[in-house]
Design an enzyme around this catalytic site. Structure first.
Site, mmCIF file in Angstrom:
data_model
loop_
_atom_site.group_PDB
_atom_site.id
_atom_site.type_symbol
_atom_site.label_atom_id
_atom_site.label_comp_id
_atom_site.label_asym_id
_atom_site.label_seq_id
_atom_site.Cartn_x
_atom_site.Cartn_y
_atom_site.Cartn_z
ATOM 1 N N CYS A 80 0.814 -1.223 0.000
ATOM 2 C CA CYS A 80 0.000 0.000 0.000
ATOM 3 C C CYS A 80 0.851 1.279 0.000
ATOM 4 O O CYS A 80 1.433 1.609 -1.018
ATOM 5 C CB CYS A 80 -0.989 -0.032 1.173
ATOM 6 N N HIS A 168 -3.939 -5.082 0.561
ATOM 7 C CA HIS A 168 -3.453 -5.540 1.876
ATOM 8 C C HIS A 168 -3.538 -7.063 1.998
ATOM 9 O O HIS A 168 -4.617 -7.606 2.232
ATOM 10 C CB HIS A 168 -4.293 -4.899 2.984
ATOM 11 N N GLU A 170 -2.506 -8.827 4.375
ATOM 12 C CA GLU A 170 -2.575 -9.239 5.786
ATOM 13 C C GLU A 170 -3.995 -9.357 6.312
ATOM 14 O O GLU A 170 -4.219 -9.980 7.343
ATOM 15 C CB GLU A 170 -1.768 -8.260 6.659
ATOM 16 N N GLY A 223 -3.751 -14.265 37.771
ATOM 17 C CA GLY A 223 -4.839 -15.162 37.391
ATOM 18 C C GLY A 223 -5.098 -15.092 35.894
ATOM 19 O O GLY A 223 -5.845 -15.891 35.352
ATOM 20 N N VAL A 225 -3.873 -14.818 31.671
ATOM 21 C CA VAL A 225 -3.086 -15.698 30.806
ATOM 22 C C VAL A 225 -1.597 -15.309 30.776
ATOM 23 O O VAL A 225 -0.722 -16.163 30.905
ATOM 24 C CB VAL A 225 -3.661 -15.652 29.358
ATOM 25 N N THR A 228 0.484 -16.006 33.938
ATOM 26 C CA THR A 228 0.562 -17.455 34.172
ATOM 27 C C THR A 228 1.568 -18.105 33.224
ATOM 28 O O THR A 228 2.421 -18.900 33.652
ATOM 29 C CB THR A 228 -0.827 -18.107 33.965
#
Ligand code: XMP
Length: 511
Positions: A80, A168, A170, A223, A225, A228
């Site tokens: 682009c 694009h 993507e 707690g 993601v 952890t």
């Protein structure tokens, strides 16, 4: 092990992070750098992609980096703005478009044996989003594909591995976009596809061992993601030298502190649960303003964490669950909000634990990659699939002042809603859900009695990153049952409403 790397130069497109993610989905490692901060170790990158941009190459604000170390020396794909940039500054012409060039278009290939388009079919759907158009190609440009409205939709430069596309690849709606990126990166630029969650775990564990050696590391678990997965990686690398602290601020979901703490212990983490609910409630007493509440919660957390960290001796490192989007933001061309946060912290007066050296095992990966790494590490899918939950917790879902009674009331409402979503198989279809306790009493009737009780709002949204969101069209039957359950089971609530606002203009949280 060294992996082939792709450098993505960011000209400010809303899609730049998507380019990086698509490349990584091909098991090729990619990094985003601002267009005006090209890394000095350019040899470390085997191919370069130029992103799109909201700017115009014709304007005074045209972004104009020096690409002399890249152009013609490395395979380069210009997307682009990138394609317009190459044309405008290298002998071609860019002009405003006569027709709107947004949305679907279909490719028509000029040359059929071009490796860049290998396995793509004539008519392949691509996504356009631009207001300037390339009138004529740059010097040595060879046209590769057109669409109905855009003649110069794809070109290459003769004698170089330089390719340029107006559309694009993507975005999801460019049906063969990922294949096109693979064609460029693998067939043309000859990159290896060996960057996988397994290799990430292996290399990150080795890197942590090398970096921290026998030192002690402290980490705050939330707690969520990110913290952890960071903890499990560190645990794999240094075992008992990792000291995790899980603070109960009293604003977590119902039973969350005890159940998540148990889960952490079951995962073999060296974790200490600290119940500081009263301390937080005390700090919040009488506060009604959302920002003051956030500050009180944030400051209390720092105090509690600092107290706990002081009980440990000889800790040298603080581990954090920082992920790649936070990093990109802090180095962006304009400097995102996290850049400001960091400069604040550098002013001084930091708590002691913040003076520790920092280790951030997830700083190179995106949220979906964190989940994949978590799965590779054997973390419970239920934990990995949890909805995001804000740090200040129910503190910003109880509008107005916070008391222990209100927290308990909202915990009950929230549990009915969330458990219901799980029972009805709706939890994974929703990006985030929760309940808000409103500072509103309204009149109702229960039995023969007039009531004057609290109103709660339920919110469930779909989103990819929380930046934009839309409310979820939950089945009426589900809402009906949930509302009934809440009013019948939670004392003090006589009215339930469902929030049908999108973000923007509304935010996900009510405070
Ligand atoms: P908003 O309400 O801004 O929320 O649309 C977007 C996402 O951010 C979360 N959020 C927070 N997370 N501290 C956090 O750690 C906060 O103060 C905070 N405020 C909002 C929100 O839950 C949503 O996922």
């Amino acid at each position: 092990m060294q992996h082939d790397k792709v450098l993505i130069l960011d000209f400010g497109s809303q899609y730049t992070q998507l380019i990086a993610r698509r490349v990584r989905e091909l098991n090729i490692y990619s990094e985003i750098h601002p267009f005006n901060k090209i890394p000095t170790n350019i040899d470390a990158y085997k191919a370069v992609i130029l992103s799109g941009s909201p700017n115009s190459v014709r304007g005074e604000d045209a972004l104009h980096p020096d690409l002399s170390e890249i152009r013609g020396k490395k395979p380069m794909l210009a997307v682009c703005y990138g394609a317009q940039y190459l044309a405008h500054f290298s002998g071609g012409e860019v002009a405003p478009s006569n027709t709107r060039e947004y949305g679907r278009a279909n490719l028509s290939f000029i040359k059929n044996d071009e490796p860049f388009f290998a396995t793509l079919s004539e008519g392949s759907q691509v996504w356009m989003s631009h207001s300037d158009t390339i009138k004529s190609l740059p010097t040595n440009g060879v046209l590769l594909a057109s669409t109905n409205d855009v003649k110069n939709a794809a070109y290459k430069i003769e004698g170089e591995s330089t390719y340029a596309i107006q559309f694009h690849p993507e975005v999801y709606h460019s049906t063969d976009g990922k294949q096109l990126l693979e064609n460029f990166l693998v067939k043309i630029a000859d990159l290896k596809q060996d960057w996988t969650p397994d290799s990430f775990v292996e290399e990150t564990v080795a890197a942590i061992k090398e970096k921290v050696g026998n030192d002690k590391v402290v980490l705050g678990l939330s707690g969520g993601v990110d913290s952890t997965v960071a903890a499990v990686l560190l645990n794999k690398a240094i075992g008992e030298n990792l000291y995790c602290i899980f603070v109960n601020n009293g604003l977590l979901r119902k039973d969350e502190f005890s159940s998540v703490l148990k889960q952490y212990e079951g995962m073999g983490l060296n974790v200490k649960g600290v119940d500081a609910s009263e301390r937080f409630l005390e700090a919040l007493k009488g506060l009604e303003d959302p920002e003051l509440k956030r500050k009180a919660i944030g400051n209390s957390f720092i105090e509690v964490f600092d107290d706990e960290a002081h009980k440990l001796t000889d800790v040298k490192w603080l581990a954090q669950g920082t992920i790649y989007p936070d990093v990109i933001e802090s180095v962006s061309a304009t400097g995102g909000p996290s850049a400001t946060i960091k400069s604040h912290h550098n002013v001084g007066g930091l708590p002691d634990f913040m003076k520790l050296k920092i280790v951030e095992p997830l700083r190179a990966i995106f949220k979906d990659e964190v989940r994949r790494v978590g799965a590779t590490l054997g973390i419970d899918p239920e934990l990995l699939g949890r909805h995001p939950f804000p740090g200040p917790g129910l503190g910003i879902r109880i509008l107005g002042d916070i008391t222990a009674e209100k927290v308990q009331m909202l915990q009950e409402v929230d549990a009915i809603f969330i458990n219901g979503l799980k029972e009805w198989g709706l939890y994974d279809k929703v990006w985030q859900a929760g309940a808000m306790l409103l500072p509103v009493n309204s009149v109702g009737v229960m039995g023969d009695e007039r009531t004057y009780e609290k109103c709660v709002a339920l919110r469930a949204v779909e989103s990819t990153d929380g930046m934009t969101a839309d409310w979820v069209n939950l089945p009426y039957e589900f809402l009906q049952k949930t509302s009934n359950d809440i009013i019948n089971k939670v004392k003090g609530v006589n009215r339930v409403v469902y929030d049908i606002s999108s973000k923007p203009p509304a935010t996900i949280e009510w405070e």
